[in-house]
Design a protein around this motif. Structure first.
Motif, PDB file in Angstrom:
ATOM      1  N   LEU A  97       0.784  -1.280   0.147  1.00 30.81           N
ATOM      2  CA  LEU A  97      -0.130   0.119   0.056  1.00 30.81           C
ATOM      3  C   LEU A  97       0.984   1.401  -0.008  1.00 30.81           C
ATOM      4  N   ASP A  98       1.859   1.315   0.701  1.00 25.52           N
ATOM      5  CA  ASP A  98       2.733   2.612   0.792  1.00 25.52           C
ATOM      6  C   ASP A  98       3.902   2.395   0.153  1.00 25.52           C
ATOM      7  N   MET A  99       4.000   1.411  -1.137  1.00 16.64           N
ATOM      8  CA  MET A  99       5.005   1.409  -1.966  1.00 16.64           C
ATOM      9  C   MET A  99       4.563   1.774  -3.269  1.00 16.64           C
ATOM     10  N   ASP A 100       5.448   2.115  -4.346  1.00 15.69           N
ATOM     11  CA  ASP A 100       5.128   2.515  -5.619  1.00 15.69           C
ATOM     12  C   ASP A 100       4.999   0.802  -6.318  1.00 15.69           C
ATOM     13  N   SER A 101       6.158   0.022  -6.026  1.00 15.94           N
ATOM     14  CA  SER A 101       5.964  -1.579  -6.419  1.00 15.94           C
ATOM     15  C   SER A 101       6.711  -2.227  -5.168  1.00 15.94           C
ATOM     16  N   MET A 102       6.572  -3.613  -5.190  1.00 13.60           N
ATOM     17  CA  MET A 102       7.546  -4.373  -4.398  1.00 13.60           C
ATOM     18  C   MET A 102       7.921  -5.340  -5.112  1.00 13.60           C
ATOM     19  N   GLY A 103       9.189  -5.676  -5.141  1.00 17.15           N
ATOM     20  CA  GLY A 103       9.768  -6.765  -6.011  1.00 17.15           C
ATOM     21  C   GLY A 103       9.504  -8.188  -5.236  1.00 17.15           C
ATOM     22  N   TYR A 131       7.477  -7.629  -9.993  1.00 13.75           N
ATOM     23  CA  TYR A 131       7.227  -6.587  -9.347  1.00 13.75           C
ATOM     24  C   TYR A 131       5.666  -6.773  -8.902  1.00 13.75           C
ATOM     25  N   LEU A 132       4.896  -6.430  -7.749  1.00 11.09           N
ATOM     26  CA  LEU A 132       3.647  -6.299  -7.369  1.00 11.09           C
ATOM     27  C   LEU A 132       3.163  -4.716  -7.250  1.00 11.09           C
ATOM     28  N   VAL A 133       2.172  -4.258  -7.889  1.00 11.49           N
ATOM     29  CA  VAL A 133       1.492  -2.841  -7.701  1.00 11.49           C
ATOM     30  C   VAL A 133       0.317  -2.815  -7.404  1.00 11.49           C
ATOM     31  N   VAL A 134      -0.108  -2.014  -6.344  1.00 15.05           N
ATOM     32  CA  VAL A 134      -1.698  -1.806  -6.098  1.00 15.05           C
ATOM     33  C   VAL A 134      -1.796  -0.512  -6.986  1.00 15.05           C
ATOM     34  N   PRO A 135      -3.018  -0.300  -7.831  1.00 16.31           N
ATOM     35  CA  PRO A 135      -3.256   0.969  -8.411  1.00 16.31           C
ATOM     36  C   PRO A 135      -3.562   1.880  -7.497  1.00 16.31           C
ATOM     37  N   GLU A 136      -3.145   3.030  -7.992  1.00 17.54           N
ATOM     38  CA  GLU A 136      -3.528   4.112  -6.891  1.00 17.54           C
ATOM     39  C   GLU A 136      -4.929   4.544  -6.768  1.00 17.54           C
ATOM     40  N   GLU A 137      -5.882   4.023  -7.621  1.00 19.04           N
ATOM     41  CA  GLU A 137      -7.158   4.199  -7.483  1.00 19.04           C
ATOM     42  C   GLU A 137      -7.525   3.355  -6.175  1.00 19.04           C
TER      43      GLU A 137
END
Length: 394
Positions: A97-103, A131-137
């Motif tokens: 949640l608080d990252m742009d992305s996580m390896g 990488y995993l990313v949660v969309p900003e929305e």
């Protein structure tokens, strides 16, 4: 390494390639619209189906994306998906949640498959890393929800799921009324049929170890048998009373690997350890397999052959007869699905029903390979006291 058609396959590399195939290839983006545009069509259609979009072949990808942007930013829908995420999946979501992305180079795909199904998390493969990313929305939606209310609802969903799994593992099949009866017995904050139906529907947004069949909730095992077998099982249990376990005893059953170590199982284990095998790991595996077969009410001859399958052979018919009695005791005292949690012995004693109890099987129905190889001058396994060559070898 595994050899297959004379070629060596690196299993780790094969899994790595599989995980990468589920990822968006190329530079990482964080906006939901940009992520959806980067998906290949099969993955875009997959998410669209999860959100209930129909007739995908008749609309363009841009129309699908427009529909998804509305559905995937619906606060109530996102809350429900997060409510039914497993503890590990939810913890992973919070971590990103608080990252742009996580390896996640070594993280298996199944660890994030469910949130990825609904676009709560997206996977990228960029410069030979995953990488995993949660969309900003999605991040904005979660940050703005009432955390106290959400947490209460999420805990309720997780508790219902735990009870449903426990009841399935304990009874094989149960009616919602039995869930409500047991749940209300053990919990101050009671439930009713309306809440059960609502939460059950939410839980089935993802694959579960249970499913609905008529008026019953069935354990996943029945999804692998014929309708005739399911109907036969339902017919056997329909007029029987439910055994009512204690809360602690019941909730242990939510763990698929748990099984009850009864006094009879302990007696069997002690005998095998003392007389047949000193390796506790082998014996414990054998005992677990035997308990499962007895719970599923498989023929006793199948239970006997578990010894052979585990590399344990009998020295004599005397030893086999001792084991047969111990196994019969285990069989008659094991809680079974067809008895709705009661053992055959309990049904016989409590309800005075004429339930046939297992006493053993004729040794001549078993093949000789369950016995250790006997030399011609060794004592005969039948226990006659004669040499093998002058007895059963004739």
């Amino acid at each position: 390494m595994v050899k297959f058609f004379n070629k060596k396959i690196d299993m780790h590399e094969m899994l790595k390639q599989t995980w990468e195939s589920f990822a968006i290839q190329g530079e990482i983006v964080t906006g939901l619209s940009d992520m959806l545009k980067k998906l290949i069509q099969i993955d875009l259609h997959y998410i669209a189906e999860k959100y209930g979009i129909k007739q995908l072949s008749k609309i363009t990808d841009m129309e699908i994306i427009a529909k998804l942007l509305k559905l995937m930013t619906d606060r109530k829908k996102i809350e429900i998906i997060l409510m039914v995420a497993s503890p590990d999946e939810f913890d992973l979501f919070l971590k990103i949640l608080d990252m742009d992305s996580m390896g996640i180079d070594e993280m298996p795909y199944e660890s994030y498959a469910f949130p990825m199904d609904y676009g709560i998390i997206f996977s990228f493969y960029h410069q030979e890393r995953r990488y995993l990313v949660v969309p900003e929305e999605i991040k904005d939606i979660y940050r703005n929800i009432n955390k106290a209310v959400f947490t209460k609802h999420r805990e309720r969903h997780q508790l219902f799921c735990k009870y449903i799994k426990a009841l399935c593992n304990f009874y094989g099949a149960f009616e919602p009324g039995q869930f409500i009866n047991i749940f209300n017995t053990f919990n101050r904050d009671s439930t009713d049929l309306a809440e059960f139906n609502k939460i059950y529907k939410n839980l089935t947004l993802r694959r579960q170890d249970f499913f609905n069949y008529g008026k019953y909730i069935l354990e996943e095992y029945f999804g692998h048998v014929s309708y005739d077998k399911m109907d036969s099982f339902v017919e056997k249990i329909k007029d029987k009373p439910y055994y009512m376990p204690g809360k602690e005893e019941l909730l242990k059953r939510a763990d698929d690997y748990y099984f009850e170590i009864t006094l009879k199982l302990t007696a069997l284990r002690d005998y095998v350890l003392s007389n047949m095998c000193k390796n506790e790991e082998i014996v414990d595996s054998l005992i677990e397999d035997i308990e499962l077969l007895c719970c599923m009410e498989q023929p006793l001859c199948e239970v006997i052959y578990e010894f052979k399958r585990n590399g344990l052979l009998f020295e004599s018919t005397k030893q086999l007869n001792i084991l047969m009695q111990l196994l019969a005791d285990v069989y008659n005292n094991t809680r079974t699905w067809t008895n709705r949690g009661y053992s055959a012995k309990e049904i016989s004693e409590i309800f005075k029903e004429d339930v046939p109890l297992v006493t053993g099987i004729p040794i001549n129905e078993l093949d000789d390979v369950i016995f250790k190889k006997v030399g011609r001058n060794d004592p005969c396994p039948c226990g006659s006291g004669k040499k093998y060559k002058k007895c059963c070898a004739r």
